[in-house]
Enzyme design. Structure first.
Site, PDB file in Angstrom:
ATOM      1  N   ARG A 235      10.281  12.390 -84.752  1.00  0.00           N
ATOM      2  CA  ARG A 235      10.089  13.018 -86.058  1.00  0.00           C
ATOM      3  C   ARG A 235       8.879  13.955 -86.068  1.00  0.00           C
ATOM      4  O   ARG A 235       8.137  14.005 -87.040  1.00  0.00           O
ATOM      5  CB  ARG A 235       9.966  11.951 -87.151  1.00  0.00           C
ATOM      6  CG  ARG A 235      11.253  11.168 -87.347  1.00  0.00           C
ATOM      7  CD  ARG A 235      11.118  10.115 -88.427  1.00  0.00           C
ATOM      8  NE  ARG A 235      10.285   8.992 -87.985  1.00  0.00           N
ATOM      9  CZ  ARG A 235      10.731   7.966 -87.272  1.00  0.00           C
ATOM     10  NH1 ARG A 235      11.987   7.904 -86.910  1.00  0.00           N
ATOM     11  NH2 ARG A 235       9.922   6.989 -86.916  1.00  0.00           N
TER      12      ARG A 235
ATOM     13  N   ASP B  81      18.504  22.621 -81.159  1.00  0.00           N
ATOM     14  CA  ASP B  81      17.872  21.500 -80.461  1.00  0.00           C
ATOM     15  C   ASP B  81      18.804  20.910 -79.406  1.00  0.00           C
ATOM     16  O   ASP B  81      18.380  20.590 -78.292  1.00  0.00           O
ATOM     17  CB  ASP B  81      17.470  20.409 -81.453  1.00  0.00           C
ATOM     18  CG  ASP B  81      16.237  20.763 -82.258  1.00  0.00           C
ATOM     19  OD1 ASP B  81      15.873  21.957 -82.300  1.00  0.00           O
ATOM     20  OD2 ASP B  81      15.633  19.851 -82.857  1.00  0.00           O
TER      21      ASP B  81
END
EC number: 2.7.1.36
Length: 324
Positions: free
Chosen positions: A105, A154
């Site tokens: 995160r 990503d």
């Protein structure tokens, strides 16, 4: 079928283009030399996830024990498993062991690396490792659960590695960096946030701005193209200026925060050629481009304002199978 298999995938930094890539602008993304490894072992009951960062979670196999509540941490893995099943892979009880050198995160692609490494290791356990194209498609199913509306950048960099120019809906283009004598400094604000929340917030601001936001997106696309040329030509000074401009555009759409801006200005004051958030924003990480002889001063400048900081090298290799 083998009893176990292991795979890894790299983390990433977005040099320019995060958020704007969601609506078609260009993004420049680089894999970094920090990797996440997933080992899949058959046996046991249902699905078990073991991770030093995410804890231990378990759930029934898809289609079994439907009434059981599944941890949100496991939901992306189950989405990947369903996608694998749709491609003919058998669904068997197994344990997923995650070992990560990528902070979670933090905007460094840990989620995508995990989905990619899991999909590759599970398919390899069945004796039929996914192709790069299928690996992307399967991992994206997990990212959709984790992030809502992922751009795909990503997952692409986790699969392929290197440095890429990425535009949604088009084939990524490999970039051959001409930069020498510089390095990236990565500093983590220590503030965790959900990518989905930030993406939705930025899109809501863009929608509220109406026609004015189209100029922001055009500017983002233009400076991303300029960044591509600067990287290929080895023009670090120009790339730094472009990174600073990109930070301003991201801030205009609400992606920045006090913690991010503090690190950005500490890096710039310490001699960074450019500094900006990387990833979703609201926390996560900041990257700074430094001349190699000045990066230590950069590290010292962010010690008090970051939970961790490190220099990052470019990883040429993407997802790969690994021996035990």
């Amino acid at each position: 079928m083998r009893r176990a298999a292991r795979a890894s995938a790299p983390g990433k930094v977005i040099i320019v283009g995060e958020h704007f890539v969601v609506r078609g602008s260009l993004a420049i993304v680089a894999a970094i030399g920090r990797r996440l490894r997933v080992t899949v072992r058959s046996g046991g009951k249902g699905i078990v996830l073991e991770s030093s960062m995410l804890g231990r979670h378990s759930a029934p196999l898809p289609g079994q024990g439907a009434a059981a509540k599944v941890s949100p941490v496991l939901e992306p893995y189950i989405a990947v498993l369903r996608s694998l099943a749709a491609r003919g892979y058998s669904v068997v009880p197994h344990t997923i062991l995650v070992e990560s050198g990528i902070p979670p995160r933090a905007g460094l692609g840990s989620s995508a690396a995990s989905m990619v490494a899991y999909a590759l290791s599970y398919s390899a356990m069945h004796g039929d490792p996914l192709s790069a194209e299928d690996l992307y498609s399967v991992a994206m199913e997990g990212e959709k659960i984790a992030h809502g509306k992922p751009s795909g950048v990503d997952v692409t960099i986790a699969v392929r590695g290197g440095v890429l120019a990425y535009r949604r809906g088009e084939n990524p283009v490999d970039i051959r960096p001409g930069l020498t004598g510089v390095t990236l400094l990565v500093a983590d604000t220590g503030v965790e946030r959900r990518t989905r929340d930030v993406v939705e917030h930025v899109l809501s601001i863009a929608d509220a701005l109406g026609e004015a936001s189209t100029y922001i997106y055009r500017a983002a696309d233009l400076i991303a193209r300029e960044a591509l040329h600067a990287i290929e030509k080895g023009d670090a000074e120009r790339l730094g200026l472009i990174m600073n401009a990109a930070q301003g555009l991201l801030s205009s759409l609400g992606a920045s925060s006090l913690e991010i801006e503090t690190l950005v200005y500490r890096m710039r004051s310490a001699g960074a050629l450019g500094a900006k958030l990387t990833g979703a924003g609201w926390g996560g990480c900041v990257i700074g481009l430094f001349k190699e002889g000045e990066v230590e001063r950069g590290l010292e400048s962010v010690v008090e304002s970051s939970s961790q900081a490190f220099t990052a090298s470019i990883a040429e290799e993407g997802a790969r199978l690994e021996e035990f």
